[in-house]
Design an enzyme around this catalytic site. Structure first.
Site, short mmCIF file in Angstrom:
data_model
loop_
_atom_site.label_atom_id
_atom_site.label_comp_id
_atom_site.label_asym_id
_atom_site.label_seq_id
_atom_site.Cartn_x
_atom_site.Cartn_y
_atom_site.Cartn_z
N GLU A 292 -19.16 -5.91 10.78
CA GLU A 292 -20.21 -5.17 11.45
C GLU A 292 -21.23 -6.07 12.32
O GLU A 292 -21.62 -5.95 13.36
CB GLU A 292 -21.07 -4.34 10.61
CG GLU A 292 -20.11 -3.07 9.84
CD GLU A 292 -19.58 -3.45 8.72
OE1 GLU A 292 -18.73 -2.55 8.07
OE2 GLU A 292 -19.64 -4.85 8.38
N ARG B 74 -25.78 -2.68 8.11
CA ARG B 74 -25.30 -4.15 7.69
C ARG B 74 -25.33 -4.82 8.67
O ARG B 74 -25.19 -6.11 8.68
CB ARG B 74 -23.82 -4.03 7.38
CG ARG B 74 -23.32 -2.91 6.39
CD ARG B 74 -21.87 -3.21 5.84
NE ARG B 74 -21.93 -4.00 4.46
CZ ARG B 74 -20.53 -4.43 3.92
NH1 ARG B 74 -19.53 -4.15 4.65
NH2 ARG B 74 -20.51 -5.33 3.02
N LYS C 103 0.69 -1.19 0.10
CA LYS C 103 -0.10 0.10 0.01
C LYS C 103 0.64 1.24 0.08
O LYS C 103 1.69 1.39 0.76
CB LYS C 103 -0.87 -0.17 1.17
CG LYS C 103 -2.02 0.95 1.08
CD LYS C 103 -3.01 0.58 2.37
CE LYS C 103 -4.20 1.66 1.96
NZ LYS C 103 -5.18 1.28 3.25
#
Length: 644
Positions: free
Chosen positions: A369, A397, A283
């Site tokens: 979640e 969610r 990244k």
């Protein structure tokens, strides 16, 4: 090549078809140009950054090998899709990304035929790609479908549900795991740690690289070695996990080795069964500050590309997320039973300081979640006081868990709902437009909406000591600049606050962030203004007193009007037998797109000038009619009592 060098290859690429005309030997140079272009462009406006730098080579290889858009390419979340947008005809518009009227922050089907699936929330790519693959097969269309998912997104249960399903089917599906050891924060969880541990192990590196050198000189035993490697791989790599799910696992391979990526993808393109390619990337690749600190550089604002200095905008006070983080630390110091939970949003939710000060009472559960909410319920069952820090849009969610595991059992879990209302640049996928509507209908819930920073702090404390499931919802960014009191005092439950007495006969009922606009309208129209504070329970006593005293009333909320706080008031007032004219102002029945928060509020008709104008358009004819009626009544009374 420096970020200021003019592109040479890149400026000729207006579609993947142009890309596929390049000789393969030019791709590495193109990658350097694309990376430099991203650095220069994002530096001017800000945006998702480090993830895209890490997928430059992978993006080029995918569009070079596959016949996009006929072959379907599905990006998970979309943080890493800036290179994809550049190569698919949107290079000249990239500087508008996340801006009002500009490019969408994530892949968007309405924006480009190359954006095959709209994303924003994580871990959807494999499910969507599988659906596309099976639909194509059912219609006799020969195409390949590729899902690109990060190792952070792979921590969500939905991804494994899709893998479990896909592996049992003869689908022409390729799943690419972009393994960069990061989501937004550092990844957590057993799978992430296993990947990191194995891939960094000397034994595996020595075995694989040494074996390659031997095989180059002994081609006649390659097949035997391949089978042996598969056996060893099963002991040392997660390939066995995916192969047991029905995938042919390949990897890991270097995600920045363009020639290697192209060769591997060409081989996989011709296979007709579920394939799983494990790609290791970095990244922030190619920009030293982002490589060193990918968390800060996940989504920076404008910066100096030469020095890496971030340009800080002016702030008038702490953000609501900072208010929450400060309160959480203070509450935890006061109460040893308090614990905090986040689904991979430590930085965005203001939990960095808490995670350092109270590491034994801090849980990052990864992008999960549903698990976060039920995990909190389990903690509450045993006497702990869990606080779930979650964005409004992400609580969507875990709706079943909110109802079934928390509210039904009346467990004292606090939900700190960040990013409620419109959020700005991240757009429709991240707007918290619906939480009033979907939470207030659940029994046992306490729902609060602060109008300023101090109310936010006091409401969080109120939620924590209430002993019931409680939601405090607050917006992104700074508040109106109200001083925050350090003392913690619970608010009387369900008690609203009368902020202004008016004489016009108009009553304005404001929820949360709309108070400033309501007060401005109240001053202009001499209206009574109430800061409602509680969406559930409503202040029945105050409403029962004020509504009959006024001839019309208006509700204001930064939530969809459909089923929102205004609807709750209407339901209550109807039980009082009151039929006065009423107006509900809130988010319209459509999705609000990206832009600054101020632009999004204006687009929704919820900035202060628009609110005042809307109330005036509705109220002034009402007032004239009422005044005419009163005048007629007075004249009739005078005529009735006059001389015979």
């Amino acid at each position: 090549m420096t970020p200021k060098d003019p592109p040479q290859l890149l400026e000729a690429i207006n579609s993947p078809a142009d890309l596929r005309q390049l000789p393969e030997k030019s791709l590495t140079a193109l990658a350097a140009e694309l990376r430099a272009f991203l650095i220069q462009t994002v530096s001017t406006r800000g945006g998702h950054f480090a993830a895209g730098l890490g997928t430059v080579e992978l993006t080029i290889a995918l569009h070079y090998v596959f016949d996009t858009p006929h072959d379907r390419l599905v990006w998970d979340v979309g943080h890493q899709a800036y290179p994809h947008k550049v190569l698919t005809g949107r290079r000249e518009q990239l500087h508008t990304i996340k801006q009002h009227g500009g490019l969408a922050p994530f892949p968007n089907r309405a924006e480009s035929e190359y954006d095959t699936f709209g994303v924003g929330h994580s871990s959807t790519s494999i499910s969507a790609a599988l659906g596309m693959a099976l639909a194509s097969a059912a219609q006799g269309v020969e195409r390949r479908v590729v899902a690109v998912i990060g190792d952070g997104a792979l921590s969500a249960g939905m991804a494994f549900e899709a893998l479990n399903h896909a592996g049992s089917l003869p689908a022409n599906l390729l799943v690419i795991l972009n393994d960069n050891d990061m989501s937004i924060s550092e990844n957590v969880g057993a799978m992430s740690k296993y990947l990191a541990r194995v891939l960094s192990g000397r034994f595996y590196a020595h075995l694989r690289e040494g074996g390659k050198r031997v095989l180059r000189r002994m081609p006649h035993i390659r097949e035997f070695a391949r089978r042996s490697e598969e056996h060893v791989k099963g002991m040392w790599l997660p390939g066995t996990v995916f192969e047991e799910m029905g995938f042919n696992y390949i990897g890991p391979i270097d995600g920045h080795d363009l020639p290697g990526l192209v060769r591997t993808l060409r081989n996989l393109r011709d296979l007709r069964s579920p394939q799983f390619l494990h790609v290791v990337t970095q990244k922030g690749k190619g920009y030293a500050p982002a490589e060193a600190d990918p968390i800060t550089w996940h989504g920076p604002g404008p910066f100096d590309p030469a020095t890496g200095q971030l340009f800080k905008g002016k702030t008038t006070g702490p953000s609501y997320s900072q208010v929450f983080g400060d309160w959480l630390c203070d509450e935890a110091a006061r109460d040893p039973k308090l614990v905090a939970i986040t689904p991979a949003m430590r930085e965005g939710s203001g939990l960095v300081e808490y995670s350092k000060r109270f590491p034994d009472r801090y849980y990052d559960v990864a992008i999960a979640e549903q698990h976060a909410v039920t995990f909190a319920a389990g903690l509450a069952c045993e006497g702990m006081k869990p606080v779930v820090a979650i964005y409004s849009t992400f609580l969507q969610r875990a709706y079943d868990q909110l109802i079934h595991d928390v509210a039904l059992q009346n467990l004292p879990v606090v939900f700190a709902l960040d990013r409620a209302g419109v959020v700005g640049g991240d757009g429709a996928t991240h707007n918290g437009s619906f939480d009033y509507s979907f939470v207030r209908c659940i029994p046992n819930m306490l729902v609060m909406a602060p109008a300023d920073e101090n109310e936010c702090r006091q409401m969080l404390h109120t939620a924590c000591v209430s002993g019931v499931p409680a939601v405090v919802r607050y917006p992104r960014g700074q508040g109106p600049g109200v001083a925050v009191e350090r003392a913690l005092a619970p608010l009387p439950l369900g008690r609203a606050q009368l902020r202004r007495r008016g004489a016009s006969g108009l009553l304005l009922l404001s929820f949360g962030t709309m108070l400033e606009a309501a007060l401005s309208a109240g001053e202009r129209l001499d209206a009574t203004v109430v800061n409602m504070r509680f969406v559930k329970p409503l202040d029945e006593a105050l409403l029962g007193e004020l509504v009959p005293q006024h001839v019309a009333w208006v509700t204001l909320e930064e939530n969809t009007v459909a089923g929102g706080a205004g609807s709750a008031v209407a339901e209550l007032v109807d039980t009082l037998g009151n039929a006065h004219p009423r107006l509900h102002l809130g988010l319209p029945d459509r999705f609000i797109e990206h832009g600054s928060r101020e632009q999004c509020l204006a687009d929704a008709g919820l900035d202060t000038p628009a609110v005042i104008a809307a109330i005036e358009r509705w109220w002034l004819p009402q007032a004239r009619s009422l005044n005419s009626g009163r005048a007629a009544t007075r004249m009739a009374a005078a005529a009735h009592t006059g001389p015979a």
